[in-house]
Write a protein that holds these residues in place. Structure first.
Motif, PDB file in Angstrom:
ATOM      1  N   GLU A 202       0.820  -1.200   0.000  1.00 13.28           N
ATOM      2  CA  GLU A 202       0.000   0.000   0.000  1.00 13.28           C
ATOM      3  C   GLU A 202       0.865   1.265   0.000  1.00 13.28           C
ATOM      4  O   GLU A 202       0.558   2.248  -0.688  1.00 13.28           O
ATOM      5  N   LEU A 203       1.960   1.256   0.784  1.00 13.32           N
ATOM      6  CA  LEU A 203       2.855   2.403   0.808  1.00 13.32           C
ATOM      7  C   LEU A 203       3.563   2.586  -0.529  1.00 13.32           C
ATOM      8  O   LEU A 203       3.877   3.714  -0.927  1.00 13.32           O
ATOM      9  N   LEU A 204       3.780   1.486  -1.226  1.00 12.80           N
ATOM     10  CA  LEU A 204       4.418   1.574  -2.539  1.00 12.80           C
ATOM     11  C   LEU A 204       3.559   2.357  -3.520  1.00 12.80           C
ATOM     12  O   LEU A 204       4.079   3.012  -4.425  1.00 12.80           O
ATOM     13  N   SER A 205       2.244   2.316  -3.344  1.00  7.85           N
ATOM     14  CA  SER A 205       1.361   3.065  -4.235  1.00  7.85           C
ATOM     15  C   SER A 205       1.604   4.572  -4.098  1.00  7.85           C
ATOM     16  O   SER A 205       1.479   5.308  -5.077  1.00  7.85           O
ATOM     17  N   LEU A 206       1.969   5.029  -2.894  1.00  4.74           N
ATOM     18  CA  LEU A 206       2.283   6.446  -2.715  1.00  4.74           C
ATOM     19  C   LEU A 206       3.546   6.827  -3.481  1.00  4.74           C
ATOM     20  O   LEU A 206       3.620   7.893  -4.101  1.00  4.74           O
ATOM     21  N   VAL A 207       4.537   5.946  -3.454  1.00  7.21           N
ATOM     22  CA  VAL A 207       5.778   6.202  -4.194  1.00  7.21           C
ATOM     23  C   VAL A 207       5.496   6.256  -5.692  1.00  7.21           C
ATOM     24  O   VAL A 207       6.000   7.132  -6.405  1.00  7.21           O
ATOM     25  N   CYS A 208       4.670   5.330  -6.177  1.00  7.00           N
ATOM     26  CA  CYS A 208       4.343   5.305  -7.608  1.00  7.00           C
ATOM     27  C   CYS A 208       3.569   6.557  -8.022  1.00  7.00           C
ATOM     28  O   CYS A 208       3.743   7.065  -9.133  1.00  7.00           O
ATOM     29  N   THR A 209       2.727   7.054  -7.130  1.00  9.36           N
ATOM     30  CA  THR A 209       1.998   8.285  -7.435  1.00  9.36           C
ATOM     31  C   THR A 209       2.951   9.461  -7.577  1.00  9.36           C
ATOM     32  O   THR A 209       2.806  10.305  -8.478  1.00  9.36           O
ATOM     33  N   LEU A 210       3.964   9.524  -6.711  1.00  9.94           N
ATOM     34  CA  LEU A 210       4.963  10.588  -6.827  1.00  9.94           C
ATOM     35  C   LEU A 210       5.752  10.455  -8.129  1.00  9.94           C
ATOM     36  O   LEU A 210       6.009  11.452  -8.813  1.00  9.94           O
ATOM     37  N   LEU A 211       6.140   9.231  -8.484  1.00  9.92           N
ATOM     38  CA  LEU A 211       6.869   9.021  -9.739  1.00  9.92           C
ATOM     39  C   LEU A 211       6.021   9.412 -10.944  1.00  9.92           C
ATOM     40  O   LEU A 211       6.546   9.884 -11.952  1.00  9.92           O
ATOM     41  N   MET A 212       4.712   9.236 -10.826  1.00 14.43           N
ATOM     42  CA  MET A 212       3.825   9.568 -11.935  1.00 14.43           C
ATOM     43  C   MET A 212       3.814  11.061 -12.218  1.00 14.43           C
ATOM     44  O   MET A 212       3.636  11.489 -13.359  1.00 14.43           O
ATOM     45  N   PHE A 213       4.019  11.874 -11.189  1.00 15.70           N
ATOM     46  CA  PHE A 213       3.994  13.329 -11.369  1.00 15.70           C
ATOM     47  C   PHE A 213       5.391  13.931 -11.513  1.00 15.70           C
ATOM     48  O   PHE A 213       5.516  15.138 -11.687  1.00 15.70           O
ATOM     49  N   PHE A 214       6.428  13.110 -11.429  1.00 13.09           N
ATOM     50  CA  PHE A 214       7.792  13.598 -11.595  1.00 13.09           C
ATOM     51  C   PHE A 214       8.517  12.746 -12.632  1.00 13.09           C
ATOM     52  O   PHE A 214       9.460  12.023 -12.313  1.00 13.09           O
ATOM     53  N   ASN A 215       8.037  12.819 -13.878  1.00 15.74           N
ATOM     54  CA  ASN A 215       8.676  12.093 -14.968  1.00 15.74           C
ATOM     55  C   ASN A 215       8.576  12.921 -16.241  1.00 15.74           C
ATOM     56  O   ASN A 215       7.862  13.921 -16.300  1.00 15.74           O
ATOM     57  N   SER A 216       9.280  12.479 -17.263  1.00 18.85           N
ATOM     58  CA  SER A 216       9.359  13.248 -18.506  1.00 18.85           C
ATOM     59  C   SER A 216       8.119  13.110 -19.372  1.00 18.85           C
ATOM     60  O   SER A 216       8.030  13.763 -20.420  1.00 18.85           O
ATOM     61  N   GLY A 217       7.182  12.286 -18.964  1.00 19.70           N
ATOM     62  CA  GLY A 217       5.940  12.155 -19.727  1.00 19.70           C
ATOM     63  C   GLY A 217       4.879  13.125 -19.259  1.00 19.70           C
ATOM     64  O   GLY A 217       4.039  13.562 -20.053  1.00 19.70           O
ATOM     65  N   PHE A 218       4.917  13.456 -17.976  1.00 17.13           N
ATOM     66  CA  PHE A 218       3.931  14.386 -17.437  1.00 17.13           C
ATOM     67  C   PHE A 218       4.148  15.786 -18.013  1.00 17.13           C
ATOM     68  O   PHE A 218       3.238  16.400 -18.569  1.00 17.13           O
ATOM     69  N   VAL A 219       5.353  16.306 -17.856  1.00 18.55           N
ATOM     70  CA  VAL A 219       5.801  17.537 -18.520  1.00 18.55           C
ATOM     71  C   VAL A 219       7.256  17.322 -18.900  1.00 18.55           C
ATOM     72  O   VAL A 219       7.929  16.448 -18.345  1.00 18.55           O
ATOM     73  N   PRO A 220       7.811  18.080 -19.853  1.00 22.92           N
ATOM     74  CA  PRO A 220       9.217  17.907 -20.233  1.00 22.92           C
ATOM     75  C   PRO A 220      10.154  18.087 -19.048  1.00 22.92           C
ATOM     76  O   PRO A 220       9.858  18.831 -18.100  1.00 22.92           O
ATOM     77  N   THR A 221      11.290  17.405 -19.102  1.00 23.07           N
ATOM     78  CA  THR A 221      12.254  17.455 -18.004  1.00 23.07           C
ATOM     79  C   THR A 221      12.708  18.878 -17.717  1.00 23.07           C
ATOM     80  O   THR A 221      12.931  19.262 -16.553  1.00 23.07           O
ATOM     81  N   ALA A 222      12.847  19.688 -18.760  1.00 22.68           N
ATOM     82  CA  ALA A 222      13.315  21.066 -18.578  1.00 22.68           C
ATOM     83  C   ALA A 222      12.344  21.912 -17.782  1.00 22.68           C
ATOM     84  O   ALA A 222      12.723  22.981 -17.269  1.00 22.68           O
ATOM     85  N   ALA A 223      11.088  21.489 -17.639  1.00 24.81           N
ATOM     86  CA  ALA A 223      10.102  22.258 -16.897  1.00 24.81           C
ATOM     87  C   ALA A 223      10.250  22.100 -15.390  1.00 24.81           C
ATOM     88  O   ALA A 223       9.664  22.873 -14.624  1.00 24.81           O
ATOM     89  N   TYR A 224      11.034  21.123 -14.946  1.00 23.53           N
ATOM     90  CA  TYR A 224      11.234  20.910 -13.511  1.00 23.53           C
ATOM     91  C   TYR A 224      12.378  21.788 -13.006  1.00 23.53           C
ATOM     92  O   TYR A 224      13.211  22.262 -13.787  1.00 23.53           O
ATOM     93  N   PRO A 225      12.436  22.033 -11.710  1.00 15.68           N
ATOM     94  CA  PRO A 225      13.573  22.777 -11.165  1.00 15.68           C
ATOM     95  C   PRO A 225      14.896  22.117 -11.513  1.00 15.68           C
ATOM     96  O   PRO A 225      14.970  20.887 -11.645  1.00 15.68           O
ATOM     97  N   THR A 226      15.931  22.921 -11.644  1.00 23.24           N
ATOM     98  CA  THR A 226      17.232  22.408 -12.067  1.00 23.24           C
ATOM     99  C   THR A 226      17.738  21.297 -11.151  1.00 23.24           C
ATOM    100  O   THR A 226      18.271  20.285 -11.620  1.00 23.24           O
ATOM    101  N   TRP A 227      17.569  21.466  -9.840  1.00 23.96           N
ATOM    102  CA  TRP A 227      18.073  20.474  -8.894  1.00 23.96           C
ATOM    103  C   TRP A 227      17.313  19.150  -8.969  1.00 23.96           C
ATOM    104  O   TRP A 227      17.792  18.118  -8.477  1.00 23.96           O
ATOM    105  N   LEU A 228      16.137  19.157  -9.618  1.00 21.87           N
ATOM    106  CA  LEU A 228      15.327  17.949  -9.712  1.00 21.87           C
ATOM    107  C   LEU A 228      15.433  17.267 -11.072  1.00 21.87           C
ATOM    108  O   LEU A 228      15.008  16.120 -11.222  1.00 21.87           O
ATOM    109  N   GLN A 229      16.001  17.931 -12.044  1.00 23.03           N
ATOM    110  CA  GLN A 229      16.003  17.408 -13.406  1.00 23.03           C
ATOM    111  C   GLN A 229      16.794  16.109 -13.539  1.00 23.03           C
ATOM    112  O   GLN A 229      16.422  15.229 -14.314  1.00 23.03           O
TER     113      GLN A 229
END
Length: 287
Positions: A202-229
């Motif tokens: 169940e806790l793994l689902s929270l991690v997967c949700t975060l990965l879903m919103f921090f990937n290059s498919g959601f928005v381009p990598t350049a749109a994220y903060p530099t330290w997160l790219q």
């Protein structure tokens, strides 16, 4: 002379009327033929159960398809205008991966329920191949992932997704979620059979949700903060999405595909033995 009561005579008659189908394939329990036959039979059991379970079908197929339509309606036009690339080439691969991962988590929770109910222990004492329990789950996971991927890509094609690099590249694209999904399913299985009480799946689902919103498919990598790219660019979902985008729209394929293979094979190698050891322990000790 005394006669037995009617219900006893009926019971005796019922026992004498029972006929058993003769055994036609009496393979040794530890033979290769038994492993194949028993694995396919148990895979059929799992897939039949999933087909009859509305929650599993919604988690694996319905929810991802609705999510793809929602992302395209809310963010699709904005992302397309900002990048000049149709957003569906990022959203369709992303949701295909999300569907494979969330479906594996639903299967992991079902595995824990079978453990809790003692079903794993019942199968363990039957004359079946010991490896068939885990192999059957990988087979059924592979079938489910492919069905989910086909459905998501079909929905994506309604939104403008196309196989622009030819049929061979398109076939390779369909195999990327399968490769990553099997690695993820191995990890989920290991967590499920090694956590009787802890809600690790169940806790793994929270991690997967975060990965879903921090990937290059959601928005381009350049749109994220530099330290997160750096994290966004190299996390497993991004590498798989980039490989699928390259195989459909065009662009780099080799580097993201190699990274995806490393992520997936690494997960299988790392979690295969814990999954095997945990399954043996779970089958021998009901919760």
């Amino acid at each position: 002379m005394t006669t037995a009561p009617t219900h006893e005579r009926r019971a005796e008659g019922a026992l004498t009327d029972v006929t058993f189908v003769p055994t036609t394939e009496a393979y040794p329990e530890d033979s290769r033929q038994a492993m194949v036959t028993h694995s396919l039979l148990q895979a059929k059991r799992l897939m039949t159960r999933w087909m009859r379970d509305p929650f599993t079908m919604l988690q694996a197929i319905g929810y991802p398809a609705i999510m793809l339509l929602m992302f395209n309606a809310v963010l699709g036009t904005s992302v397309t205008k900002a990048t000049g690339i149709p957003s569906v080439y990022g959203y369709a691969p992303m949701i295909a991966l999300v569907g494979s991962m969330f479906g594996s988590m639903a299967s992991g929770m079902e595995l824990k329920m079978e453990w809790k109910r003692g079903l794993l222990s019942r199968f363990w004492v039957l004359p079946v191949h010991r490896a068939s329990g885990l192999i059957s789950r990988l087979i059924s996971e592979a079938v489910r992932i492919m069905l989910t991927t086909v459905l998501i890509i079909a929905v994506g094609m309604l939104l403008g997704f196309r196989f622009g690099q030819g049929p061979i590249a398109g076939l390779a694209l369909m195999c990327v979620p399968l490769l990553m999904g099997l690695g993820f399913a191995t990890m989920v299985t290991a967590l499920a059979v090694n956590s009787a009480k802890a809600p690790l799946v169940e806790l793994l689902s929270l991690v997967c949700t975060l990965l879903m919103f921090f990937n290059s498919g959601f928005v381009p990598t350049a749109a994220y903060p530099t330290w997160l790219q750096g994290f966004v660019e190299n996390q497993p979902m991004s590498t798989a999405i980039d490989a699928m985008r390259g195989l459909s729209l065009g662009g780099p394929v080799a580097e993201p595909l190699i990274k995806t293979v490393l992520w997936s094979v690494g997960a299988i190698v790392l979690f295969a033995w814990p999954a095997i050891r945990g399954y043996r322990k779970a089958a021998g000790t009901p919760v």
